[in-house]
Each structure stands twice: as C-alpha cells, then as structure tokens.
Motif scaffolding. Structure first.
Motif, mmCIF file in Angstrom:
data_model
loop_
_atom_site.group_PDB
_atom_site.id
_atom_site.type_symbol
_atom_site.label_atom_id
_atom_site.label_comp_id
_atom_site.label_asym_id
_atom_site.label_seq_id
_atom_site.Cartn_x
_atom_site.Cartn_y
_atom_site.Cartn_z
ATOM 1 N N SER A 42 5.836 -21.744 19.258
ATOM 2 C CA SER A 42 6.932 -21.654 18.291
ATOM 3 C C SER A 42 6.374 -21.813 16.892
ATOM 4 C CB SER A 42 7.981 -22.741 18.571
ATOM 5 O OG SER A 42 8.654 -22.471 19.778
ATOM 6 N N VAL A 43 6.675 -20.843 16.029
ATOM 7 C CA VAL A 43 6.109 -20.806 14.679
ATOM 8 C C VAL A 43 7.237 -20.737 13.659
ATOM 9 C CG1 VAL A 43 4.604 -19.559 13.091
ATOM 10 C CG2 VAL A 43 4.052 -19.627 15.534
ATOM 11 N N GLU A 44 7.155 -21.603 12.653
ATOM 12 C CA GLU A 44 8.089 -21.564 11.531
ATOM 13 C C GLU A 44 7.327 -21.116 10.283
ATOM 14 O OE1 GLU A 44 10.849 -24.438 8.692
ATOM 15 O OE2 GLU A 44 10.087 -25.226 10.594
ATOM 16 N N PRO A 45 7.628 -19.932 9.754
ATOM 17 C CA PRO A 45 6.978 -19.502 8.514
ATOM 18 C C PRO A 45 7.632 -20.175 7.314
ATOM 19 C CG PRO A 45 8.524 -17.828 9.229
ATOM 20 C CD PRO A 45 8.543 -18.909 10.282
ATOM 21 N N GLY A 46 6.945 -20.165 6.199
ATOM 22 C CA GLY A 46 7.498 -20.747 4.989
ATOM 23 C C GLY A 46 8.657 -19.945 4.441
ATOM 24 N N SER A 47 9.527 -20.611 3.711
ATOM 25 C CA SER A 47 10.636 -19.941 3.041
ATOM 26 C C SER A 47 10.105 -18.930 2.031
ATOM 27 C CB SER A 47 11.498 -20.980 2.322
ATOM 28 O OG SER A 47 12.519 -20.354 1.583
ATOM 29 N N GLY A 48 10.589 -17.704 2.111
ATOM 30 C CA GLY A 48 10.165 -16.669 1.187
ATOM 31 C C GLY A 48 8.833 -16.018 1.501
ATOM 32 N N SER A 49 8.230 -16.348 2.640
ATOM 33 C CA SER A 49 6.940 -15.754 3.014
ATOM 34 C C SER A 49 7.108 -14.265 3.322
ATOM 35 C CB SER A 49 6.348 -16.491 4.219
ATOM 36 O OG SER A 49 7.264 -16.497 5.301
ATOM 37 N N ASP A 50 6.061 -13.486 3.028
ATOM 38 C CA ASP A 50 6.168 -12.036 3.199
ATOM 39 C C ASP A 50 4.784 -11.398 3.121
ATOM 40 O OD1 ASP A 50 7.345 -9.550 3.544
ATOM 41 O OD2 ASP A 50 8.290 -9.492 1.575
ATOM 42 N N LEU A 51 4.721 -10.134 3.526
ATOM 43 C CA LEU A 51 3.553 -9.265 3.358
ATOM 44 C C LEU A 51 4.047 -7.958 2.754
ATOM 45 C CD1 LEU A 51 1.900 -9.844 6.842
ATOM 46 C CD2 LEU A 51 0.833 -10.404 4.650
ATOM 47 N N TRP A 52 3.599 -7.665 1.532
ATOM 48 C CA TRP A 52 4.021 -6.427 0.862
ATOM 49 C C TRP A 52 3.143 -6.210 -0.358
ATOM 50 C CZ3 TRP A 52 7.033 -2.683 2.594
ATOM 51 C CH2 TRP A 52 7.420 -1.678 1.708
ATOM 52 N N ARG A 53 2.935 -4.911 -0.710
ATOM 53 C CA ARG A 53 2.183 -4.593 -1.933
ATOM 54 C C ARG A 53 2.901 -3.495 -2.719
ATOM 55 N NH1 ARG A 53 -2.644 -6.576 -3.039
ATOM 56 N NH2 ARG A 53 -3.124 -4.813 -4.411
ATOM 57 N N HIS A 54 3.500 -3.878 -3.817
ATOM 58 C CA HIS A 54 3.959 -3.012 -4.902
ATOM 59 C C HIS A 54 5.158 -2.113 -4.599
ATOM 60 C CE1 HIS A 54 0.478 -4.298 -7.131
ATOM 61 N NE2 HIS A 54 -0.357 -3.769 -6.248
ATOM 62 N N THR A 55 5.055 -1.197 -3.663
ATOM 63 C CA THR A 55 5.964 -0.052 -3.559
ATOM 64 C C THR A 55 7.437 -0.437 -3.672
ATOM 65 O OG1 THR A 55 4.353 0.978 -2.096
ATOM 66 C CG2 THR A 55 6.548 1.972 -2.158
ATOM 67 N N SER A 56 8.131 0.191 -4.592
ATOM 68 C CA SER A 56 9.567 0.068 -4.820
ATOM 69 C C SER A 56 9.987 -1.299 -5.348
ATOM 70 C CB SER A 56 10.359 0.400 -3.547
ATOM 71 O OG SER A 56 11.744 0.442 -3.832
ATOM 72 N N TYR A 57 9.447 -2.389 -4.760
ATOM 73 C CA TYR A 57 9.862 -3.732 -5.154
ATOM 74 C C TYR A 57 9.058 -4.276 -6.335
ATOM 75 C CZ TYR A 57 12.204 -3.605 -0.626
ATOM 76 O OH TYR A 57 12.983 -3.255 0.440
ATOM 77 N N GLY A 58 7.845 -3.779 -6.541
ATOM 78 C CA GLY A 58 7.059 -4.185 -7.691
ATOM 79 C C GLY A 58 6.330 -5.497 -7.570
ATOM 80 N N PHE A 59 6.317 -6.111 -6.380
ATOM 81 C CA PHE A 59 5.619 -7.392 -6.225
ATOM 82 C C PHE A 59 4.542 -7.293 -5.155
ATOM 83 C CE2 PHE A 59 9.705 -8.006 -3.770
ATOM 84 C CZ PHE A 59 9.169 -7.933 -2.501
ATOM 85 N N VAL A 60 3.675 -8.299 -5.131
ATOM 86 C CA VAL A 60 2.661 -8.452 -4.086
ATOM 87 C C VAL A 60 2.885 -9.798 -3.423
ATOM 88 C CG1 VAL A 60 0.203 -8.716 -3.588
ATOM 89 C CG2 VAL A 60 0.961 -7.026 -5.272
ATOM 90 N N HIS A 61 3.110 -9.789 -2.111
ATOM 91 C CA HIS A 61 3.227 -11.010 -1.317
ATOM 92 C C HIS A 61 2.177 -10.951 -0.206
ATOM 93 C CE1 HIS A 61 7.620 -12.347 -2.314
ATOM 94 N NE2 HIS A 61 6.968 -11.933 -3.384
ATOM 95 N N ASP A 62 1.488 -12.060 0.010
ATOM 96 C CA ASP A 62 0.427 -12.084 1.016
ATOM 97 C C ASP A 62 0.330 -13.488 1.602
ATOM 98 O OD1 ASP A 62 -1.627 -11.130 2.599
ATOM 99 O OD2 ASP A 62 -3.164 -11.360 1.068
#
Length: 196
Positions: free
Chosen positions: A27-47
């Motif tokens: 069982s895994v609980e990720p952090g609040s607001g955690s994500d994987l994304w780079r740039h496209t459409s949203y303009g942010f980088v999350h890793d």
C-alpha cells in the motif's frame, strides 16, 4: 514471468507511506500534488511521483497489478519506465473527467497523453504490462478475466539504460492510497500482435 520482491526496488520520489501488507500487497500513499509531467499544454514540470524501480533491460517485460479503487481527479497508478528526467513513459489508469481512463504519457522533453475510458474497470484488479523489444515499448493492460488491450507503442532506443516498476501519484489532492498486488519481470513479448 517471475515475481519481484518489493524490497528489490529503489524508490524514485519518496512516498508519504509504503507498507507491505500481511497478504503481500504493497500500500502506497503518494504526496499531495505529486505528478509526472513536462510542459505540454499545462506549462509546468513535475517530477515527484513515487515509483519503485528496478533495472529494465532491452528484451524484457514488466507487469504491475493494482486494485482500482480511487475516484479523485487525476489520481493514477501503473508502470513508470524511466531513462532520465526528460525521457520516460508512464502507463496505467488515471481518473479524468469523472471516470477511470486507461492510457499512457510518453515524454521526450515534452509530454503527450492518450487515454480511453474504462468505467467497467472501477473496483477491479488491473494489470499493466510494458514490453521492451528492439527500439520499442509496447504497453498493454487488462482486468482479470479479460484479454489484453494494446494501449500504446512508443519508441525507446535499444541502448538506453532504463528502470521500471510501479508508480502512483495524486496531482489534485492528498490522501490517496494505492494497493499494489503484484510486480513481475520476464521476457519481452514475441510479437506486437500476438495470436491468442
């Protein structure tokens, strides 16, 4: 396919909590607001999504099982294949537009995203399989008792050093817990379109 012990993986991105249950599930609980994304459409980088990774050489496949029991917008789990912070693929099930969607994000400096609704998968055990052969990753997914669905075919250089394993994240909230029930490694699929 052979089972992989949770303890043999290395965390990329630390979860809030990861507990091995008496029945062997993780069982895994990720952090609040955690994500994987780079740039496209949203303009942010999350890793910062937690992922439990192990080496993923060419000619091999990885499978991850999890219980699909969440409903929060963009809550997600599946398999992450990581080369580096600019080159990775995540594949699995994500809640979007009010229902679970099976899909993949392929990132080469910029992310793209493809999804298909799977409302009948809610509450069931999902398996995501990523096979690495030649210059390609083949992503398939299914629920127990149903045939594999081809989700994505994406490029990955044969010489690239990659790792792969279960991941989850919760871009819009905190408190998600994902129950992973299996992790396996084995040989790559013999064909893109198997006759089964």
């Amino acid at each position: 396919m052979r089972s992989v012990e949770w303890s043999s993986g290395t965390w990329w991105g630390q979860p809030v909590r990861a507990v091995e249950e008496p029945d062997g599930a993780l069982s895994v609980e990720p952090g609040s607001g955690s994500d994987l994304w780079r740039h496209t459409s949203y303009g942010f980088v999350h890793d910062d999504a937690p992922a439990l990774l192990a080496p993923f050489p060419a000619g091999s496949a990885v499978e991850v099982d999890f219980q699909l029991g969440w409903t929060g917008q963009f809550d997600q789990a599946g398999v992450l294949v990581r080369v580096d912070d600019r080159s990775w693929v995540k594949a699995g099930v994500e809640v979007s537009d009010g229902q679970p969607q099976v899909g993949a994000v392929v990132t080469r400096d910029f992310s793209d995203w493809s999804v298909a609704p799977v409302p009948d998968w809610a509450g069931r055990e999902v398996t995501v399989r990523v096979s690495r052969a030649g210059d390609a990753l083949t992503v398939r997914a299914r629920v127990a008792g149903e045939p594999w669905r081809l989700v994505r075919l994406a490029p990955l250089a044969p010489e690239a050093t990659a790792s792969a394993g279960p991941y989850c994240c919760s871009p819009s909230r905190g408190g998600l817990t994902v129950r992973f029930t299996g992790w396996r490694h084995g040989p790559a699929d013999e064909a893109l379109h198997p006759q089964e």
